[in-house]
Design a protein around this motif. Structure first.
Motif, PDB file in Angstrom:
ATOM      1  N   ASN A  19      -8.587  -3.288   3.969  1.00  0.00           N
ATOM      2  CA  ASN A  19      -7.401  -2.109   3.753  1.00  0.00           C
ATOM      3  C   ASN A  19      -7.721  -2.410   2.322  1.00  0.00           C
ATOM      4  O   ASN A  19      -7.002  -1.202   1.730  1.00  0.00           O
ATOM      5  CB  ASN A  19      -5.808  -2.637   4.462  1.00  0.00           C
ATOM      6  N   TYR A  20      -6.533  -2.905   1.424  1.00  0.00           N
ATOM      7  CA  TYR A  20      -6.169  -2.634  -0.104  1.00  0.00           C
ATOM      8  C   TYR A  20      -7.743  -2.223  -0.506  1.00  0.00           C
ATOM      9  O   TYR A  20      -7.687  -1.400  -1.056  1.00  0.00           O
ATOM     10  CB  TYR A  20      -6.512  -3.886  -0.966  1.00  0.00           C
ATOM     11  N   SER A  21      -8.970  -2.572  -0.625  1.00  0.00           N
ATOM     12  CA  SER A  21     -10.309  -2.007  -1.218  1.00  0.00           C
ATOM     13  C   SER A  21     -10.480  -1.290  -0.573  1.00  0.00           C
ATOM     14  O   SER A  21     -11.307   0.281  -1.353  1.00  0.00           O
ATOM     15  CB  SER A  21     -11.113  -3.018  -1.132  1.00  0.00           C
ATOM     16  N   ALA A  22     -10.071  -0.727   0.683  1.00  0.00           N
ATOM     17  CA  ALA A  22     -10.008   1.332   1.085  1.00  0.00           C
ATOM     18  C   ALA A  22      -9.283   1.852   0.823  1.00  0.00           C
ATOM     19  O   ALA A  22      -9.675   3.371   0.538  1.00  0.00           O
ATOM     20  CB  ALA A  22     -10.104   0.815   3.357  1.00  0.00           C
ATOM     21  N   GLY A  23      -7.813   1.506  -0.089  1.00  0.00           N
ATOM     22  CA  GLY A  23      -7.422   2.562  -0.498  1.00  0.00           C
ATOM     23  C   GLY A  23      -6.336   2.639  -0.011  1.00  0.00           C
ATOM     24  O   GLY A  23      -5.629   3.375   0.863  1.00  0.00           O
ATOM     25  N   TRP A  24      -5.179   1.938   0.379  1.00  0.00           N
ATOM     26  CA  TRP A  24      -3.865   2.179   0.830  1.00  0.00           C
ATOM     27  C   TRP A  24      -3.240   3.196   0.709  1.00  0.00           C
ATOM     28  O   TRP A  24      -3.193   3.047  -0.662  1.00  0.00           O
ATOM     29  CB  TRP A  24      -3.318   0.184   0.643  1.00  0.00           C
ATOM     30  N   PRO A  25      -2.549   3.487   0.862  1.00  0.00           N
ATOM     31  CA  PRO A  25      -1.895   5.198   0.308  1.00  0.00           C
ATOM     32  C   PRO A  25      -0.074   3.877  -0.313  1.00  0.00           C
ATOM     33  O   PRO A  25       0.015   3.532   0.686  1.00  0.00           O
ATOM     34  CB  PRO A  25      -0.838   5.821   2.016  1.00  0.00           C
ATOM     35  N   THR A  26      -0.253   4.006  -1.463  1.00  0.00           N
ATOM     36  CA  THR A  26       1.180   3.737  -2.262  1.00  0.00           C
ATOM     37  C   THR A  26       1.914   4.583  -2.063  1.00  0.00           C
ATOM     38  O   THR A  26       1.507   5.878  -3.328  1.00  0.00           O
ATOM     39  CB  THR A  26       0.304   2.780  -2.592  1.00  0.00           C
ATOM     40  N   ARG A  27       3.139   4.083  -2.758  1.00  0.00           N
ATOM     41  CA  ARG A  27       3.879   4.981  -3.578  1.00  0.00           C
ATOM     42  C   ARG A  27       3.410   4.503  -4.968  1.00  0.00           C
ATOM     43  O   ARG A  27       4.088   5.731  -6.270  1.00  0.00           O
ATOM     44  CB  ARG A  27       5.420   5.014  -4.012  1.00  0.00           C
ATOM     45  N   MET A  28       2.729   4.476  -5.173  1.00  0.00           N
ATOM     46  CA  MET A  28       2.125   3.757  -6.708  1.00  0.00           C
ATOM     47  C   MET A  28       0.126   4.511  -7.484  1.00  0.00           C
ATOM     48  O   MET A  28       0.353   3.654  -7.938  1.00  0.00           O
ATOM     49  CB  MET A  28       2.533   2.086  -6.974  1.00  0.00           C
ATOM     50  N   ALA A  58      -3.515  -1.846 -17.858  1.00  0.00           N
ATOM     51  CA  ALA A  58      -4.637   0.006 -17.649  1.00  0.00           C
ATOM     52  C   ALA A  58      -4.416   0.638 -17.921  1.00  0.00           C
ATOM     53  O   ALA A  58      -5.042   2.364 -18.056  1.00  0.00           O
ATOM     54  CB  ALA A  58      -5.295  -1.001 -16.685  1.00  0.00           C
ATOM     55  N   GLY A  59      -2.765   1.028 -18.247  1.00  0.00           N
ATOM     56  CA  GLY A  59      -2.691   2.428 -18.105  1.00  0.00           C
ATOM     57  C   GLY A  59      -2.403   3.232 -16.893  1.00  0.00           C
ATOM     58  O   GLY A  59      -2.277   5.001 -17.282  1.00  0.00           O
ATOM     59  N   ILE A  60      -2.044   2.292 -15.589  1.00  0.00           N
ATOM     60  CA  ILE A  60      -2.758   3.283 -14.506  1.00  0.00           C
ATOM     61  C   ILE A  60      -0.871   4.153 -14.921  1.00  0.00           C
ATOM     62  O   ILE A  60       0.277   4.109 -14.732  1.00  0.00           O
ATOM     63  CB  ILE A  60      -2.676   2.731 -13.491  1.00  0.00           C
ATOM     64  N   GLY A  61      -1.315   6.273 -13.744  1.00  0.00           N
ATOM     65  CA  GLY A  61      -0.790   6.501 -13.661  1.00  0.00           C
ATOM     66  C   GLY A  61       0.294   7.546 -15.183  1.00  0.00           C
ATOM     67  O   GLY A  61       0.958   8.550 -14.525  1.00  0.00           O
ATOM     68  N   SER A 217       7.076   6.889 -11.126  1.00  0.00           N
ATOM     69  CA  SER A 217       7.381   7.484 -12.311  1.00  0.00           C
ATOM     70  C   SER A 217       6.807   6.219 -13.223  1.00  0.00           C
ATOM     71  O   SER A 217       7.539   5.450 -13.627  1.00  0.00           O
ATOM     72  CB  SER A 217       8.246   8.027 -13.159  1.00  0.00           C
ATOM     73  N   TYR A 218       5.189   6.264 -13.977  1.00  0.00           N
ATOM     74  CA  TYR A 218       4.664   5.059 -14.879  1.00  0.00           C
ATOM     75  C   TYR A 218       5.734   5.455 -15.792  1.00  0.00           C
ATOM     76  O   TYR A 218       5.657   4.182 -16.145  1.00  0.00           O
ATOM     77  CB  TYR A 218       3.583   5.190 -14.348  1.00  0.00           C
ATOM     78  N   ALA A 219       5.405   6.400 -16.982  1.00  0.00           N
ATOM     79  CA  ALA A 219       6.247   6.369 -17.265  1.00  0.00           C
ATOM     80  C   ALA A 219       7.285   5.773 -18.181  1.00  0.00           C
ATOM     81  O   ALA A 219       7.887   5.193 -18.776  1.00  0.00           O
ATOM     82  CB  ALA A 219       6.055   8.403 -17.768  1.00  0.00           C
TER      83      ALA A 219
END
Length: 239
Positions: A19-28, A58-61, A217-219
């Motif tokens: 499920n993780y590799s398939a792309g779980w929906p997350t708030r992140m 990695a600077g995600i988000g 908000s990643y920032a």
């Protein structure tokens, strides 16, 4: 309860990892910046900082690495130290610890950094990395890195942040993920304790202020993490 979850973890690992590799929906969930992952804060006798690994490395988000953890850290560290700071995020698509270790070991300029910060990743929690592999990957990362960095460099490894509540899955899987993160951090603490030059630290937890209308908000997070790590770095370099 924790013991039961650890007994069940090997049984549910394939399903959760798929499920993780398939792309779980997350708030992140988010992409990465496309600008240069390095910069500088002007000043005398600049401190050279490398940030690698995890969502922050990695600077995600964020739209620009200028909003990322390394840049945010650099500004605070410069003000605290009265020195300039040259910063770089080691941006790689894979967030797993093994990939971070391999990327760091490839750096021919590793001896030039005054500070190296390894952020252990949420990815290893979501993928339910086994403790044996986690221990091996962290050992290899630290052994290789310490052989190449400057003897005077400050080395920081951060704990895996608890993001179990941000992955939109059922209560059982959330509990499994939370226990996985706890186990990863217990193992990381034991491994890093064997390296006297390595400082293992927890990052500030996610807060309500990091969300705006349920949008993460990643920032905001990188700003708080950058302030925290800058204060820690300044204190360690002063010792």
């Amino acid at each position: 309860m924790a013991q039961l979850l650890r007994v069940l973890r090997p049984l549910v690992r394939p399903l959760i990892a798929w499920n993780y590799s398939a792309g779980w929906p997350t708030r992140m969930s988010a992409g990465t910046p496309t600008d240069a992952p390095f910069g500088m804060v002007g000043g005398r006798n600049p401190i050279s900082v490398l940030v690698a690994g995890g969502i922050a490395g990695a600077g995600i988000g964020v739209l620009s690495y200028q909003q990322g953890l390394a840049c945010q850290l650099a500004g605070v560290l410069s003000r605290a130290s009265g020195r300039g700071v040259d910063w770089e995020s080691l941006a790689r698509p894979s967030l797993r610890l093994a990939a971070t270790g391999a990327a760091v070991s490839e750096r021919a300029d590793l001896p030039s950094f005054d500070v190296v910060i390894i952020l252990t990743g949420v990815a290893d929690a979501l993928a339910l990395t086994t403790m044996a592999r986690w221990r091996r990957d962290l050992d290899e990362t630290l052994t290789t890195m310490l052989a190449d960095v400057s003897p005077a460099a400050t080395i920081i490894v951060t704990a895996v942040p608890d993001v179990a509540d941000q992955v939109r899955v059922g209560r059982f899987v959330t509990a499994v993920l939370r226990d996985q993160i706890r186990a990863l951090n217990e193992t990381a603490l034991a491994v890093t304790a064997r390296y006297h030059r390595v400082n293992f630290v927890a990052l500030p937890p996610l807060e309500r202020a990091d969300f705006d209308d349920d949008v993460f908000s990643y920032a905001s997070l990188y700003r708080r993490w950058g302030q925290h790590l800058a204060a820690l770095t300044h204190r360690l370099m002063a010792d």
